[in-house]
Design a protein around this motif. Structure first.
Motif, PDB file in Angstrom:
ATOM      1  N   ALA A 162       6.157  92.260 -41.064  1.00  0.00           N
ATOM      2  CA  ALA A 162       7.347  92.982 -41.533  1.00  0.00           C
ATOM      3  C   ALA A 162       8.636  92.327 -41.042  1.00  0.00           C
ATOM      4  CB  ALA A 162       7.284  94.433 -41.075  1.00  0.00           C
ATOM      5  N   ARG A 163       8.611  91.794 -39.852  1.00  0.00           N
ATOM      6  CA  ARG A 163       9.807  91.185 -39.280  1.00  0.00           C
ATOM      7  C   ARG A 163       9.907  89.685 -39.570  1.00  0.00           C
ATOM      8  NH1 ARG A 163      11.490  95.692 -39.157  1.00  0.00           N
ATOM      9  NH2 ARG A 163      11.871  96.950 -37.282  1.00  0.00           N
ATOM     10  N   GLY A 164       8.878  89.116 -40.168  1.00  0.00           N
ATOM     11  CA  GLY A 164       8.895  87.681 -40.436  1.00  0.00           C
ATOM     12  C   GLY A 164       8.948  86.861 -39.162  1.00  0.00           C
ATOM     13  N   TRP A 165       8.190  87.302 -38.151  1.00  0.00           N
ATOM     14  CA  TRP A 165       8.265  86.662 -36.837  1.00  0.00           C
ATOM     15  C   TRP A 165       6.865  86.313 -36.349  1.00  0.00           C
ATOM     16  CZ3 TRP A 165       6.852  86.469 -31.768  1.00  0.00           C
ATOM     17  CH2 TRP A 165       7.705  85.790 -30.883  1.00  0.00           C
ATOM     18  N   GLY A 166       6.528  85.027 -36.340  1.00  0.00           N
ATOM     19  CA  GLY A 166       5.288  84.577 -35.732  1.00  0.00           C
ATOM     20  C   GLY A 166       4.038  84.915 -36.510  1.00  0.00           C
ATOM     21  N   GLU A 167       2.911  84.737 -35.831  1.00  0.00           N
ATOM     22  CA  GLU A 167       1.585  84.923 -36.430  1.00  0.00           C
ATOM     23  C   GLU A 167       0.666  85.503 -35.371  1.00  0.00           C
ATOM     24  OE1 GLU A 167      -1.771  82.214 -38.772  1.00  0.00           O
ATOM     25  OE2 GLU A 167      -0.288  81.245 -37.475  1.00  0.00           O
ATOM     26  N   VAL A 168      -0.243  86.395 -35.784  1.00  0.00           N
ATOM     27  CA  VAL A 168      -1.148  87.049 -34.843  1.00  0.00           C
ATOM     28  C   VAL A 168      -2.573  86.583 -35.112  1.00  0.00           C
ATOM     29  CG1 VAL A 168      -1.921  89.247 -33.895  1.00  0.00           C
ATOM     30  CG2 VAL A 168       0.396  89.039 -34.814  1.00  0.00           C
ATOM     31  N   LEU A 169      -3.263  86.150 -34.061  1.00  0.00           N
ATOM     32  CA  LEU A 169      -4.653  85.698 -34.157  1.00  0.00           C
ATOM     33  C   LEU A 169      -5.501  86.503 -33.188  1.00  0.00           C
ATOM     34  CD1 LEU A 169      -4.033  81.837 -34.256  1.00  0.00           C
ATOM     35  CD2 LEU A 169      -4.435  83.367 -36.201  1.00  0.00           C
ATOM     36  N   MET A 170      -6.823  86.459 -33.388  1.00  0.00           N
ATOM     37  CA  MET A 170      -7.714  87.217 -32.519  1.00  0.00           C
ATOM     38  C   MET A 170      -9.028  86.465 -32.332  1.00  0.00           C
ATOM     39  SD  MET A 170      -8.695  90.334 -35.150  1.00  0.00           S
ATOM     40  CE  MET A 170      -9.520  91.288 -33.875  1.00  0.00           C
ATOM     41  N   ALA A 171      -9.793  86.897 -31.333  1.00  0.00           N
ATOM     42  CA  ALA A 171     -11.077  86.266 -31.018  1.00  0.00           C
ATOM     43  C   ALA A 171     -12.066  86.497 -32.163  1.00  0.00           C
ATOM     44  CB  ALA A 171     -11.626  86.842 -29.721  1.00  0.00           C
ATOM     45  N   PRO A 172     -13.013  85.509 -32.313  1.00  0.00           N
ATOM     46  CA  PRO A 172     -13.114  84.276 -31.541  1.00  0.00           C
ATOM     47  C   PRO A 172     -12.201  83.182 -32.080  1.00  0.00           C
ATOM     48  CG  PRO A 172     -15.001  84.475 -33.002  1.00  0.00           C
ATOM     49  CD  PRO A 172     -14.161  85.704 -33.211  1.00  0.00           C
ATOM     50  N   ALA A 173     -11.230  82.778 -31.268  1.00  0.00           N
ATOM     51  CA  ALA A 173     -10.341  81.663 -31.593  1.00  0.00           C
ATOM     52  C   ALA A 173     -10.080  80.925 -30.292  1.00  0.00           C
ATOM     53  CB  ALA A 173      -9.029  82.158 -32.208  1.00  0.00           C
ATOM     54  N   ALA A 174     -10.512  79.685 -30.203  1.00  0.00           N
ATOM     55  CA  ALA A 174     -10.435  78.933 -28.952  1.00  0.00           C
ATOM     56  C   ALA A 174      -9.007  78.463 -28.703  1.00  0.00           C
ATOM     57  CB  ALA A 174     -11.390  77.737 -29.004  1.00  0.00           C
ATOM     58  N   LEU A 175      -8.452  78.892 -27.568  1.00  0.00           N
ATOM     59  CA  LEU A 175      -7.087  78.554 -27.188  1.00  0.00           C
ATOM     60  C   LEU A 175      -7.137  77.693 -25.928  1.00  0.00           C
ATOM     61  CD1 LEU A 175      -3.962  79.038 -27.429  1.00  0.00           C
ATOM     62  CD2 LEU A 175      -4.319  81.012 -25.916  1.00  0.00           C
ATOM     63  N   GLN A 176      -6.643  76.464 -26.017  1.00  0.00           N
ATOM     64  CA  GLN A 176      -6.629  75.598 -24.840  1.00  0.00           C
ATOM     65  C   GLN A 176      -5.428  75.968 -23.980  1.00  0.00           C
ATOM     66  OE1 GLN A 176      -7.288  71.448 -25.579  1.00  0.00           O
ATOM     67  NE2 GLN A 176      -7.624  71.047 -23.400  1.00  0.00           N
TER      68      GLN A 176
ATOM     69  N   VAL B 209      -9.236  74.238 -19.448  1.00  0.00           N
ATOM     70  CA  VAL B 209      -9.471  75.672 -19.622  1.00  0.00           C
ATOM     71  C   VAL B 209      -9.270  76.041 -21.087  1.00  0.00           C
ATOM     72  CG1 VAL B 209      -8.742  78.015 -19.025  1.00  0.00           C
ATOM     73  CG2 VAL B 209      -8.746  76.229 -17.268  1.00  0.00           C
ATOM     74  N   VAL B 210     -10.318  76.560 -21.712  1.00  0.00           N
ATOM     75  CA  VAL B 210     -10.243  77.082 -23.073  1.00  0.00           C
ATOM     76  C   VAL B 210     -10.687  78.537 -23.037  1.00  0.00           C
ATOM     77  CG1 VAL B 210     -11.049  76.889 -25.453  1.00  0.00           C
ATOM     78  CG2 VAL B 210     -10.721  74.813 -24.084  1.00  0.00           C
ATOM     79  N   ARG B 211      -9.800  79.420 -23.418  1.00  0.00           N
ATOM     80  CA  ARG B 211     -10.099  80.849 -23.458  1.00  0.00           C
ATOM     81  C   ARG B 211     -10.124  81.342 -24.898  1.00  0.00           C
ATOM     82  NH1 ARG B 211     -12.331  82.616 -18.723  1.00  0.00           N
ATOM     83  NH2 ARG B 211     -11.076  82.025 -16.909  1.00  0.00           N
ATOM     84  N   GLU B 212     -10.710  82.530 -25.094  1.00  0.00           N
ATOM     85  CA  GLU B 212     -10.736  83.155 -26.416  1.00  0.00           C
ATOM     86  C   GLU B 212     -10.160  84.569 -26.279  1.00  0.00           C
ATOM     87  OE1 GLU B 212     -14.227  82.728 -28.750  1.00  0.00           O
ATOM     88  OE2 GLU B 212     -14.524  80.636 -28.182  1.00  0.00           O
ATOM     89  N   PRO B 213      -8.830  84.690 -26.222  1.00  0.00           N
ATOM     90  CA  PRO B 213      -8.209  86.009 -26.008  1.00  0.00           C
ATOM     91  C   PRO B 213      -8.537  86.969 -27.142  1.00  0.00           C
ATOM     92  CG  PRO B 213      -6.607  84.218 -25.751  1.00  0.00           C
ATOM     93  CD  PRO B 213      -7.827  83.625 -26.363  1.00  0.00           C
ATOM     94  N   ASP B 214      -8.539  88.258 -26.806  1.00  0.00           N
ATOM     95  CA  ASP B 214      -8.815  89.267 -27.831  1.00  0.00           C
ATOM     96  C   ASP B 214      -7.776  89.226 -28.942  1.00  0.00           C
ATOM     97  OD1 ASP B 214     -11.199  90.374 -26.787  1.00  0.00           O
ATOM     98  OD2 ASP B 214     -10.045  91.484 -25.304  1.00  0.00           O
ATOM     99  N   VAL B 215      -6.498  89.212 -28.563  1.00  0.00           N
ATOM    100  CA  VAL B 215      -5.397  89.154 -29.531  1.00  0.00           C
ATOM    101  C   VAL B 215      -4.289  88.315 -28.914  1.00  0.00           C
ATOM    102  CG1 VAL B 215      -3.752  90.466 -30.938  1.00  0.00           C
ATOM    103  CG2 VAL B 215      -5.940  91.509 -30.313  1.00  0.00           C
ATOM    104  N   PHE B 216      -3.638  87.470 -29.717  1.00  0.00           N
ATOM    105  CA  PHE B 216      -2.472  86.749 -29.207  1.00  0.00           C
ATOM    106  C   PHE B 216      -1.493  86.462 -30.334  1.00  0.00           C
ATOM    107  CE2 PHE B 216      -5.775  83.640 -30.063  1.00  0.00           C
ATOM    108  CZ  PHE B 216      -5.142  82.528 -30.597  1.00  0.00           C
TER     109      PHE B 216
END
Length: 211
Positions: free
Chosen positions: A73-87, A92-99
């Protein structure tokens, strides 16, 4: 690589668990980690998490819908969720629930592992992962320069919010993001049974200013 987690009687463990196995490289992790399970890589170890409970999935989905709807709605950024490998760090590679990926990082949000720096990371913790979420993950996200980190603890009915070295615990009232402009939520929503409708909560967030 098939893995079965069993107890001392060699019976499958049905409750929440975390298994750590050493002797891995980042290259092997990226090659062999299953795409449909939560496997993380931390300095030569892989960390395997038990399947998420329905309660965990409901809260994670609720948070994703709020953040995704708000950012869209605000046209700001993007939301991703697990499983998505984040270095998070070089080893260290984590898979946060939501980021939340901020606008300036969106072009780099491609491939595996993701090497972006999120604005906000959210973990929904459990008794099996609380020590890790509040300890080593918090330290890693701080070292990586991730500006905001929330740990949602439904068992203790609180959200632990971290901004650099500042940490607070919120049990009621509004939790206002400092990294996602204008986003807030009422902490009580996360602990209601059943959870409130995400669409109604999102409309409140969009219509009321974060104070």
């Amino acid at each position: 690589m098939p893995v079965m987690v069993v107890d001392e009687r060699k019976e499958p463990i049905t409750g929440p668990y975390v298994v750590r196995m050493g002797g891995w490289t980042l290259e092997r992790y990226l090659r062999e980690a299953p795409e449909d399970q939560i496997w993380e890589f931390v300095r030569g170890e892989i960390i395997m998490h038990s399947p998420a409970t329905a309660e965990h999935q409901r809260v994670t989905g609720f948070l994703y819908r709020l953040l995704q709807g708000y950012c869209e709605a605000r046209g700001w950024g993007e939301v991703l969720m697990a499983p998505a490998a984040l270095q998070v760090l070089p080893e260290v590679v984590r898979e946060p629930d939501v980021f939340v990926v901020p606008p300036e990082e969106m072009e780099r949000a491609r491939g595996v592992p993701l090497t972006v720096r999120p604005a906000l990371v959210v973990e929904v913790t459990s008794p099996a992962t609380r020590g890790m979420d509040l300890g080593e993950k918090a330290a890693e996200y701080r070292e990586a320069g991730i500006p905001e980190y929330w740990v949602v603890d439904r068992e203790r009915q609180e959200v632990v919010a971290q901004w650099g070295t500042e940490v607070i615990r919120v049990r009621e009232g509004r939790l206002i993001s400092r990294a996602v402009p204008g986003f807030w939520l009422a902490v009580e929503w996360l602990f209601q049974e059943p959870l409130p409708p995400a669409s109604a909560c999102l409309q409140r967030i969009l219509s009321e200013k974060a104070l």
